[in-house]
Design a protein around this motif. Structure first.
Motif, PDB file in Angstrom:
ATOM      1  N   CYS A   1       0.825  -1.216   0.000  1.00  0.00           N
ATOM      2  CA  CYS A   1       0.000   0.000   0.000  1.00  0.00           C
ATOM      3  C   CYS A   1       0.857   1.263   0.000  1.00  0.00           C
ATOM      4  O   CYS A   1       0.526   2.236  -0.678  1.00  0.00           O
ATOM      5  N   LEU A   2       1.945   1.248   0.748  1.00  0.00           N
ATOM      6  CA  LEU A   2       2.833   2.415   0.759  1.00  0.00           C
ATOM      7  C   LEU A   2       3.477   2.623  -0.608  1.00  0.00           C
ATOM      8  O   LEU A   2       3.614   3.769  -1.072  1.00  0.00           O
ATOM      9  N   GLY A   3       3.857   1.538  -1.262  1.00  0.00           N
ATOM     10  CA  GLY A   3       4.414   1.644  -2.612  1.00  0.00           C
ATOM     11  C   GLY A   3       3.398   2.208  -3.597  1.00  0.00           C
ATOM     12  O   GLY A   3       3.716   3.086  -4.410  1.00  0.00           O
ATOM     13  N   PHE A   4       2.174   1.706  -3.516  1.00  0.00           N
ATOM     14  CA  PHE A   4       1.119   2.209  -4.398  1.00  0.00           C
ATOM     15  C   PHE A   4       0.821   3.672  -4.080  1.00  0.00           C
ATOM     16  O   PHE A   4       0.567   4.478  -4.982  1.00  0.00           O
ATOM     17  N   ALA A   5       0.866   4.036  -2.792  1.00  0.00           N
ATOM     18  CA  ALA A   5       0.618   5.426  -2.398  1.00  0.00           C
ATOM     19  C   ALA A   5       1.671   6.365  -2.997  1.00  0.00           C
ATOM     20  O   ALA A   5       1.348   7.495  -3.390  1.00  0.00           O
ATOM     21  N   LEU A   6       2.911   5.902  -3.081  1.00  0.00           N
ATOM     22  CA  LEU A   6       3.952   6.723  -3.718  1.00  0.00           C
ATOM     23  C   LEU A   6       3.604   6.998  -5.179  1.00  0.00           C
ATOM     24  O   LEU A   6       3.749   8.128  -5.661  1.00  0.00           O
ATOM     25  N   LEU A   7       3.142   5.965  -5.868  1.00  0.00           N
ATOM     26  CA  LEU A   7       2.743   6.142  -7.263  1.00  0.00           C
ATOM     27  C   LEU A   7       1.522   7.055  -7.367  1.00  0.00           C
ATOM     28  O   LEU A   7       1.435   7.880  -8.283  1.00  0.00           O
ATOM     29  N   ASP A   8       0.578   6.901  -6.433  1.00  0.00           N
ATOM     30  CA  ASP A   8      -0.596   7.776  -6.418  1.00  0.00           C
ATOM     31  C   ASP A   8      -0.183   9.237  -6.221  1.00  0.00           C
ATOM     32  O   ASP A   8      -0.697  10.131  -6.892  1.00  0.00           O
ATOM     33  N   GLY A   9       0.734   9.476  -5.296  1.00  0.00           N
ATOM     34  CA  GLY A   9       1.211  10.836  -5.040  1.00  0.00           C
ATOM     35  C   GLY A   9       1.869  11.439  -6.266  1.00  0.00           C
ATOM     36  O   GLY A   9       1.670  12.616  -6.588  1.00  0.00           O
ATOM     37  N   ARG A  10       2.652  10.627  -6.952  1.00  0.00           N
ATOM     38  CA  ARG A  10       3.297  11.073  -8.192  1.00  0.00           C
ATOM     39  C   ARG A  10       2.237  11.438  -9.233  1.00  0.00           C
ATOM     40  O   ARG A  10       2.357  12.424  -9.949  1.00  0.00           O
ATOM     41  N   GLU A  11       1.188  10.630  -9.285  1.00  0.00           N
ATOM     42  CA  GLU A  11       0.112  10.878 -10.251  1.00  0.00           C
ATOM     43  C   GLU A  11      -0.661  12.151  -9.904  1.00  0.00           C
ATOM     44  O   GLU A  11      -1.035  12.915 -10.795  1.00  0.00           O
ATOM     45  N   VAL A  12      -0.902  12.400  -8.629  1.00  0.00           N
ATOM     46  CA  VAL A  12      -1.580  13.633  -8.216  1.00  0.00           C
ATOM     47  C   VAL A  12      -0.777  14.838  -8.705  1.00  0.00           C
ATOM     48  O   VAL A  12      -1.328  15.758  -9.322  1.00  0.00           O
ATOM     49  N   ALA A  13       0.518  14.831  -8.448  1.00  0.00           N
ATOM     50  CA  ALA A  13       1.376  15.938  -8.866  1.00  0.00           C
ATOM     51  C   ALA A  13       1.354  16.101 -10.380  1.00  0.00           C
ATOM     52  O   ALA A  13       1.252  17.223 -10.897  1.00  0.00           O
ATOM     53  N   HIS A  14       1.436  14.994 -11.099  1.00  0.00           N
ATOM     54  CA  HIS A  14       1.430  15.035 -12.564  1.00  0.00           C
ATOM     55  C   HIS A  14       0.112  15.609 -13.088  1.00  0.00           C
ATOM     56  O   HIS A  14       0.106  16.460 -13.984  1.00  0.00           O
ATOM     57  N   GLN A  15      -1.002  15.160 -12.519  1.00  0.00           N
ATOM     58  CA  GLN A  15      -2.309  15.626 -13.000  1.00  0.00           C
ATOM     59  C   GLN A  15      -2.548  17.089 -12.658  1.00  0.00           C
ATOM     60  O   GLN A  15      -3.177  17.811 -13.427  1.00  0.00           O
ATOM     61  N   LEU A  16      -2.057  17.523 -11.509  1.00  0.00           N
ATOM     62  CA  LEU A  16      -2.169  18.940 -11.177  1.00  0.00           C
ATOM     63  C   LEU A  16      -1.345  19.782 -12.148  1.00  0.00           C
ATOM     64  O   LEU A  16      -1.766  20.858 -12.570  1.00  0.00           O
ATOM     65  N   ASP A  17      -0.176  19.274 -12.527  1.00  0.00           N
ATOM     66  CA  ASP A  17       0.678  19.952 -13.501  1.00  0.00           C
ATOM     67  C   ASP A  17      -0.011  20.023 -14.863  1.00  0.00           C
ATOM     68  O   ASP A  17       0.114  21.015 -15.579  1.00  0.00           O
ATOM     69  N   GLU A  18      -0.744  18.973 -15.210  1.00  0.00           N
ATOM     70  CA  GLU A  18      -1.462  18.919 -16.489  1.00  0.00           C
ATOM     71  C   GLU A  18      -2.806  19.640 -16.416  1.00  0.00           C
ATOM     72  O   GLU A  18      -3.523  19.692 -17.407  1.00  0.00           O
ATOM     73  N   GLN A  19      -3.156  20.136 -15.239  1.00  0.00           N
ATOM     74  CA  GLN A  19      -4.426  20.814 -15.000  1.00  0.00           C
ATOM     75  C   GLN A  19      -5.623  19.918 -15.298  1.00  0.00           C
ATOM     76  O   GLN A  19      -6.630  20.343 -15.860  1.00  0.00           O
ATOM     77  N   ALA A  20      -5.487  18.660 -14.911  1.00  0.00           N
ATOM     78  CA  ALA A  20      -6.561  17.675 -15.073  1.00  0.00           C
ATOM     79  C   ALA A  20      -7.161  17.417 -13.693  1.00  0.00           C
ATOM     80  O   ALA A  20      -6.794  16.462 -13.007  1.00  0.00           O
ATOM     81  N   ALA A  21      -8.060  18.284 -13.291  1.00  0.00           N
ATOM     82  CA  ALA A  21      -8.590  18.273 -11.926  1.00  0.00           C
ATOM     83  C   ALA A  21      -9.317  16.975 -11.580  1.00  0.00           C
ATOM     84  O   ALA A  21      -9.145  16.441 -10.480  1.00  0.00           O
ATOM     85  N   THR A  22     -10.124  16.466 -12.482  1.00  0.00           N
ATOM     86  CA  THR A  22     -10.898  15.257 -12.182  1.00  0.00           C
ATOM     87  C   THR A  22      -9.978  14.088 -11.888  1.00  0.00           C
ATOM     88  O   THR A  22     -10.163  13.368 -10.895  1.00  0.00           O
TER      89      THR A  22
END
Length: 174
Positions: free
Chosen positions: A117-138
């Motif tokens: 779960c911690l490993g998956f959470a790291l990937l999730d966090g990376r994805e949040v940052a990436h999507q915010l950078d791409e301005q993909a709010a949903t």
């Protein structure tokens, strides 16, 4: 106060629910992201066709920067994290882990589950940052939800692991 989760079975059930919900958020987020990518590609192709027609008609677009929003796939160590087989594998492993914890709510299984779960959470966090950078709010919201659920599942697994250690120590003293 509500009932306190005390038994490994109760903690395993809570862990499984969190894993199913995090897997759903993950799969929905990936699906939305892929659908947005397909829509953006279709729009880019339409604009590209319009530019080609305008150029053929003699319109001058010199000096205007050509924007390219082509989505590069997200990779780590050369592995495409958004490939369909990897997404299916991640979802299947998550659900299998939920089943494993339900079937064998033991210390070793909870420990492995917490790490997963911690490993998956790291990937999730990376994805949040990436999507915010791409301005993909949903997609960013769905990734943040998956992150919170994975962290919650890791916390439950960690609690079960700590409680199993406490139970062993109490039995050893008795």
């Amino acid at each position: 106060m509500g009932p306190v989760m005390r038994t490994p079975r109760q903690l395993a059930a809570l862990f499984a629910v969190l894993m199913v919900l995090s897997t759903a958020a993950f799969v929905i987020g990936v699906t939305v992201e892929q659908n947005q990518g397909q829509t953006e590609t279709a729009v880019e192709e339409t604009h590209s066709d319009e530019r080609s027609e305008a150029h053929e008609e003699g319109e001058n677009h010199e000096g205007e920067p050509v924007e390219s929003h082509s989505e590069e796939s997200e990779t780590i160590g050369g592995i495409d994290l958004e490939s369909t087989p990897l997404i299916v594998l991640g979802a299947a492993l998550s659900l299998a882990l939920a089943g494993l914890v339900l079937r064998w709510p033991r210390r070793e299984v909870f420990g492995a589950a917490a790490l997963f779960c911690l490993g998956f959470a790291l990937l999730d966090g990376r994805e949040v940052a990436h999507q915010l950078d791409e301005q993909a709010a949903t997609v960013a919201v769905l990734a943040a939800l998956a992150l919170a659920l994975h962290l919650g599942a890791a916390a439950v697994a960690g609690l079960a692991l700590a409680r199993s250690r406490d139970d062993r120590a109490a039995r050893a003293v008795a």
